[in-house]
Design a protein around this motif. Structure first.
Motif, PDB file in Angstrom:
ATOM      1  N   THR A   1      -7.043  -6.890   5.985  1.00 31.73           N
ATOM      2  CA  THR A   1      -7.647  -6.815   7.325  1.00 31.73           C
ATOM      3  C   THR A   1      -9.162  -6.615   7.271  1.00 31.73           C
ATOM      4  OG1 THR A   1      -7.336  -4.420   7.501  1.00 31.73           O
ATOM      5  CG2 THR A   1      -5.533  -5.796   8.288  1.00 31.73           C
TER       6      THR A   1
ATOM      7  N   CYS B   1      -7.311  -2.677   1.348  1.00 31.55           N
ATOM      8  CA  CYS B   1      -6.332  -3.031   2.378  1.00 31.55           C
ATOM      9  C   CYS B   1      -5.511  -4.169   1.808  1.00 31.55           C
ATOM     10  CB  CYS B   1      -6.986  -3.471   3.681  1.00 31.55           C
ATOM     11  SG  CYS B   1      -5.734  -4.040   4.856  1.00 31.55           S
ATOM     12  N   ARG B   2      -4.302  -3.867   1.423  1.00 27.04           N
ATOM     13  CA  ARG B   2      -3.440  -4.877   0.807  1.00 27.04           C
ATOM     14  C   ARG B   2      -3.093  -5.994   1.787  1.00 27.04           C
ATOM     15  NH1 ARG B   2      -1.070  -8.385  -0.696  1.00 27.04           N
ATOM     16  NH2 ARG B   2       0.634  -8.595  -2.192  1.00 27.04           N
ATOM     17  N   CYS B   3      -3.116  -5.668   3.086  1.00 31.53           N
ATOM     18  CA  CYS B   3      -2.816  -6.697   4.092  1.00 31.53           C
ATOM     19  C   CYS B   3      -4.019  -7.592   4.363  1.00 31.53           C
ATOM     20  CB  CYS B   3      -2.356  -6.056   5.396  1.00 31.53           C
ATOM     21  SG  CYS B   3      -0.851  -5.093   5.227  1.00 31.53           S
TER      22      CYS B   3
ATOM     23  N   MET C   1       0.837  -1.213   0.000  1.00 27.67           N
ATOM     24  CA  MET C   1       0.000   0.000   0.000  1.00 27.67           C
ATOM     25  C   MET C   1       0.867   1.256   0.000  1.00 27.67           C
ATOM     26  SD  MET C   1      -3.020  -0.456  -0.522  1.00 27.67           S
ATOM     27  CE  MET C   1      -3.889   1.050  -0.708  1.00 27.67           C
TER      28      MET C   1
ATOM     29  N   GLN D   1      -2.634  -4.124  10.288  1.00 28.99           N
ATOM     30  CA  GLN D   1      -1.430  -4.943  10.131  1.00 28.99           C
ATOM     31  C   GLN D   1      -0.302  -3.962   9.821  1.00 28.99           C
ATOM     32  OE1 GLN D   1      -1.504  -8.640   7.950  1.00 28.99           O
ATOM     33  NE2 GLN D   1      -3.514  -9.131   8.735  1.00 28.99           N
ATOM     34  N   CYS D   2      -0.039  -3.672   8.533  1.00 30.63           N
ATOM     35  CA  CYS D   2       1.003  -2.672   8.288  1.00 30.63           C
ATOM     36  C   CYS D   2       0.503  -1.291   8.691  1.00 30.63           C
ATOM     37  CB  CYS D   2       1.439  -2.690   6.827  1.00 30.63           C
ATOM     38  SG  CYS D   2       0.383  -1.775   5.693  1.00 30.63           S
ATOM     39  N   GLY D   3      -0.795  -1.088   8.609  1.00 31.70           N
ATOM     40  CA  GLY D   3      -1.401   0.149   9.087  1.00 31.70           C
ATOM     41  C   GLY D   3      -1.546   1.262   8.063  1.00 31.70           C
ATOM     42  N   TYR D   4      -0.963   1.086   6.897  1.00 35.02           N
ATOM     43  CA  TYR D   4      -0.889   2.190   5.947  1.00 35.02           C
ATOM     44  C   TYR D   4      -2.259   2.636   5.429  1.00 35.02           C
ATOM     45  CZ  TYR D   4       1.173   5.102   2.294  1.00 35.02           C
ATOM     46  OH  TYR D   4       1.547   6.162   1.507  1.00 35.02           O
ATOM     47  N   CYS D   5      -3.169   1.698   5.233  1.00 38.62           N
ATOM     48  CA  CYS D   5      -4.480   2.040   4.674  1.00 38.62           C
ATOM     49  C   CYS D   5      -5.449   2.535   5.733  1.00 38.62           C
ATOM     50  CB  CYS D   5      -5.107   0.810   4.013  1.00 38.62           C
ATOM     51  SG  CYS D   5      -5.670  -0.415   5.232  1.00 38.62           S
ATOM     52  N   GLN D   6      -5.068   2.371   7.018  1.00 37.34           N
ATOM     53  CA  GLN D   6      -6.076   2.447   8.075  1.00 37.34           C
ATOM     54  C   GLN D   6      -6.679   3.834   8.294  1.00 37.34           C
ATOM     55  OE1 GLN D   6      -7.362  -0.262   9.348  1.00 37.34           O
ATOM     56  NE2 GLN D   6      -5.875  -1.778   8.638  1.00 37.34           N
TER      57      GLN D   6
HETATM   58  S1  FES Z   1      -3.164  -2.723   7.047  1.00 41.06           S
HETATM   59 FE1  FES Z   1      -1.704  -2.840   5.469  1.00 41.06          FE
HETATM   60  S2  FES Z   1      -2.799  -2.072   3.785  1.00 41.06           S
HETATM   61 FE2  FES Z   1      -4.286  -2.190   5.313  1.00 41.06          FE
END
Ligand code: FES
Ligand code: FES
Lengths: 709, 152
Positions: free
Chosen positions: B137, B133-135, A338, B97-102
């Motif tokens: 979630t 959300c690429r991760c 992302m 997870q990675c948090g970027y989209c949150q």
């Molecule tokens: S938590 Fe990683 S892209 Fe949503």
């Protein structure tokens, strides 16, 4: 309880000193497990990459070197230290170490293996600190350490009590114990409890957290134009219009790339749009169609040296009642984290400072030092949190670009990829194909022959020949071929197995149908043979695979689907973890749709259950998403998708509900970031086949002759 | 270049920018509000979601010249003390997870809940479909939205 040695040949795994300002500091090596690989034992301070400190005021800080890519290691791993130290988790502060802080120089990043590697070393660090605190208190009270206990950050002995902070400075003067005792898993109070991600607050409040958020006074934003196709090089360019864009301050060519330096990202993007570049083909410009033809041909090629051969495969096929042969195909895939690739660099005469999201800081430091011809000591790398990795951030190409641009511009710069840059200048999951053949005689699989082919170097391996069904079939042969290409490829979440598992598990489903046996029973029969009387050597534990299969079958009501639901089964072993999945597929307006996935996982002790569930769910969703939609083609070396309007990722409405069940045991923890992904696509394909009668052989499923709900 | 006076998180800010500069880059690069994320730049992923007068918009596709008097709310200004029911639910479920989209997910969900206090499962899925959300979630995102709706 486990007794564990802290010293080996005087090369200590731990270093202890007084904390500046008062207290105890223990340095240790995060990634090195004391039970393995003694050569990796750190001997000096600079070899330590993690620190545990207990200040005089009682503050416990764990400095973790592990970059966070979303696998929650930055939380789960400090939990291991805190467990053995006997401090309440709420009192622990976790910090991310920086590579440029001298002592952090030997930092290495972890992946799915982090917990596995850190399991003993991290607990040992905590246990050692606890023992030294106890020894100090015992000395002060004039009693034996054996009469003291530590709990909740307090040492008790007789009628005495001392908090860790009160005794920390004295503890720093104690001898490092020769050995320490680790807790019995049944006494764990932190491991096995769900703890929030330590960066949660920053994430939900929008604080600068990621590499792309990093800024430095005087920094310029660098946007890079790279060759539009693999095999092309830069002939000439005209930057007149680019330089006229407000905010653009410089345009610099480096190799076959051109950097546009600007005071803000948008000006850089605009400047790049205005740039006119001429490219010429220097190498072959490759096409997906041609790759496909060549790989299919490789599948029919006999290799001079099979990767494994048990029994007599030729005879088994010659004597078979029935031979079943199927070919499965998968394309290249971009990682599409992302957060697009980015990196900060400040190259000056005295130092090279690099900051950003990369999983391999040491390798990055070394390649930047080589690129700029600077001594390694002058190069530092600090890691930020990463907006996803999936393998892409193992490669430091973006950091090298930043370093080169900063060195030419003599300015601090941050390189930022647009989504188009990120998708087209990728290091892709290689395209691959598999041909499976099985010989069936008297209702049994008597012969098995797998051939894999993929885009890679001559050293690439497309198979996992010692894993299931190895050991369970008498006559067994595995071959692997590679096709070289100038398209860059690399690790992508669960390398190789991310497609090998789909193909294999689809094939076993077809076999079960052809043989008129239950799909789960077929796998159990092979595993039973592999367990009791294996053919040749195997490198998986059939017993554990049987365990997850039975758990998934039970929790997913295998064989007893809800009305209107078709089930698909799949199981796979990877990264030392066993996973079995049941897909529940329903027809919606006449088209198949995956509604739920039941997942059973054996990953040993589950350190942080909520985070573990999140990982497993994410892996399943990722596996389904890329099996359904992953599509990436090249024409004349040029990627045919550039952004999310042309490249489909799974979205909220398409993601099934994922039920997660863990096998309960006290084995050392194993990987969790990847293992739930490989089996997901197979369970999906098998569920769709059951629901529609159509078997899918090619990724993306959505492009096959079937429509989806 | 032109000067724009913008109402961001309740404060009036002045920036000098090209009229076509997307709000995303005004926020991130000119105002140093880094919570709003860049994911695709073409209104496909939702990472850059902010509120324009309470409505969720993709800030990568809203030029600064189009904002005018409209109030912009970013993740940094969604709630004082970051205690919006969604932020609390995100804590409860430990969603990222990675948090970027949150941040984008939360902003989009906040706009949904302000127009529909108790959305159905399908309404949640439809409303959140623009946020990748690429991760993966999504399970937790849906659960957290349900929790927040119940607590509002
Ligand atoms: S938590 Fe990683 S892209 Fe949503
Ligand atoms: S960055 Fe705006 S929608 Fe993706």
């Amino acid at each position: 309880m486990t007794l564990i040695k802290t010293n080996y040949n005087r090369r200590s795994f731990l270093k202890v000193s007084a904390l500046a300002g008062g207290g105890l500091m223990v340095g240790f090596n995060w990634a090195c497990s004391p039970s393995e690989n003694l050569r990796k034992a750190p001997s000096e301070w600079f070899d330590m990459n993690a620190f545990l400190s207990i200040a005089d005021n009682g503050q416990v800080t764990i400095m973790s070197p592990n970059p966070e890519i979303g696998q929650n290691v930055k939380t789960s791993m400090p939990m291991l230290v805190a467990e053995e130290l006997e401090v309440p988790w709420a009192d622990v502060i976790v910090k991310q170490g920086l590579l440029d802080e001298g002592a952090f120089r030997r930092q290495v990043a972890g992946g799915s293996q982090s917990i596995r590697q850190g399991w003993k070393s991290l607990r040992m660090a905590g246990a050692t600190a606890k023992q030294m605190l106890i020894n100090a208190a015992a000395q002060k009270w004039g009693i034996s350490p054996a009469d003291c206990t530590a709990k909740n950050g307090i040492i008790s002995g007789g009628d005495n009590k001392l908090s860790y902070g009160e005794i920390a400075s004295l503890a720093a003067t104690m001898e490092v114990p020769e050995d320490v005792t680790l807790k019995d898993p049944k006494d764990f109070t932190i491991i096995g409890t769900s703890q929030d991600n330590v960066d949660l607050e920053s994430i939900i409040s929008g604080k600068p957290t990621f590499g792309i958020d990093f800024e430095r006074e005087g920094m310029l934003h660098a946007v890079v134009m790279r060759p539009p196709a693999f095999g092309m090089s830069l002939e000439s360019y005209d930057d007149t219009e680019t330089r006229a864009v407000t905010g653009v301050s410089d345009v610099i060519r480096f190799g076959d790339k051109i950097a546009i330096l600007a005071t803000n990202t948008w000006a850089g993007f605009k400047g790049k749009k205005a740039l006119k570049a001429n490219w010429k083909g220097k190498q072959k410009l490759e096409n997906t169609d041609e790759h496909d033809r060549k790989m299919l041909k490789l599948l029919d090629t006999k290799s001079s040296k099979p990767k494994r051969e048990d029994g007599n495969v030729g005879r088994a096929f010659a004597q078979a009642d029935k031979v079943i042969e199927k070919v499965y195909e998968a394309p290249f895939l971009p990682h599409n984290t992302m957060e697009p690739m980015n990196f900060f660099a400040d190259v000056t005469d005295s130092k090279v400072e690099l900051i950003g999201p990369v999983q391999t800081p040491l390798r990055t430091r070394n390649s930047v030092a080589a690129l700029l011809d600077r001594p390694r000591e002058e190069v530092s790398v600090a890691m930020t949190r990463m907006g996803g990795g999936f393998g892409r951030r193992l490669y430091g190409d973006f950091a090298l670009e930043a370093a080169e641009i900063s060195s030419l511009a003599k300015r601090p710069v941050k390189v930022v990829f647009s989504r188009e840059d990120d998708m087209t200048a990728g290091i892709y999951r290689p395209a691959s194909k598999y041909k499976f053949r099985a010989a069936v005689k008297d209702g049994k699989i008597t012969g098995y022959h797998l051939t894999g082919a993929g885009i890679g170097s001559s050293r690439s391996s497309w198979t996992r020949e010692n894993w299931f069904p190895a050991g369970g079939i008498e006559n067994y042969k595995v071959e692997s071929h590679s096709l070289q290409s100038n398209i860059t490829t690399g690790a992508w979440r669960a390398p190789i197995t991310n497609f090998l598992a789909i193909a294999e598990q689809s094939f076993f489903d077809e076999l079960a149908t052809e043989m008129s046996v239950d799909a789960v029973q077929l796998r159990l029969d092979i595993l039973e043979r592999a367990k009791t009387n294996p053919v040749g050597k195997i490198s998986y534990e059939p017993e554990k695979m049987i365990g997850v299969i039975k758990l998934a079958a039970e929790k997913g009501n295998w064989g007893k689907p809800e009305t209107g639901v078709s089930q698909g089964f799949s199981c796979y072993y990877s990264h030392n973890t066993y996973v079995a999945e049941v897909a529940h597929v329903r027809m919606r307006d006449g088209n198949p749709f995956i509604e739920k996935m039941t997942t059973a996982v054996d990953c040993g002790i589950v350190v942080n259950p909520d985070a573990a569930i999140n990982q497993v769910q994410g892996g399943v969703v990722d596996g389904i998403g890329h099996a359904m939609y992953g599509d990436f083609k090249f024409i004349n070396g040029e990627p045919q998708a550039q952004n999310f309007n042309e490249y489909r990722l799974i979205r909220a409405a398409e993601a099934p509900k994922v039920d997660v069940h863990f096998v309960k045991n006290t084995n050392d923890p194993t990987g969790l970031g990847e293992p739930s992904l490989p089996p997901a696509g197979g369970a999906l394909a098998n569920g769709i086949a059951k629901a529609t009668g159509t078997r899918l052989y090619k990724i993306p499923f959505v492009k096959q002759q079937i429509t989806f709900g | 270049m032109a000067n724009y006076s913008l109402n961001i998180n309740g404060q009036q800010k002045t920036v000098e920018a090209d009229p076509d500069t997307p709000m995303l880059w005004v926020l991130r690069d000119l105002l140093d509000l880094k919570g709003t994320k860049f994911g695709c730049g073409i209104a496909q992923c939702g990472a850059c979601t902010v509120h324009l007068d309470g409505t969720a918009v993709r800030s990568c596709s809203v030029p600064v010249s189009a904002v005018g008097e409209n109030k912009i709310t970013t993740i940094e200004g969604l709630a004082e003390n970051f205690d919006h029911p969604l932020q609390n639910a995100w804590r409860e479920h430990d969603v990222p997870q990675c948090g970027y989209c949150q941040a984008g997910q939360i902003m989009n969900a906040a706009a949904l809940l302000s127009r529909n206090a108790s959305p159905s499962e399908t309404e949640i899925e439809t409303a959140m479909n623009g946020n990748i959300c690429r991760c993966g979630t999504y399970n937790k995102i849906k659960a957290a939205i349900n929790t927040a709706a119940a607590n509002m």
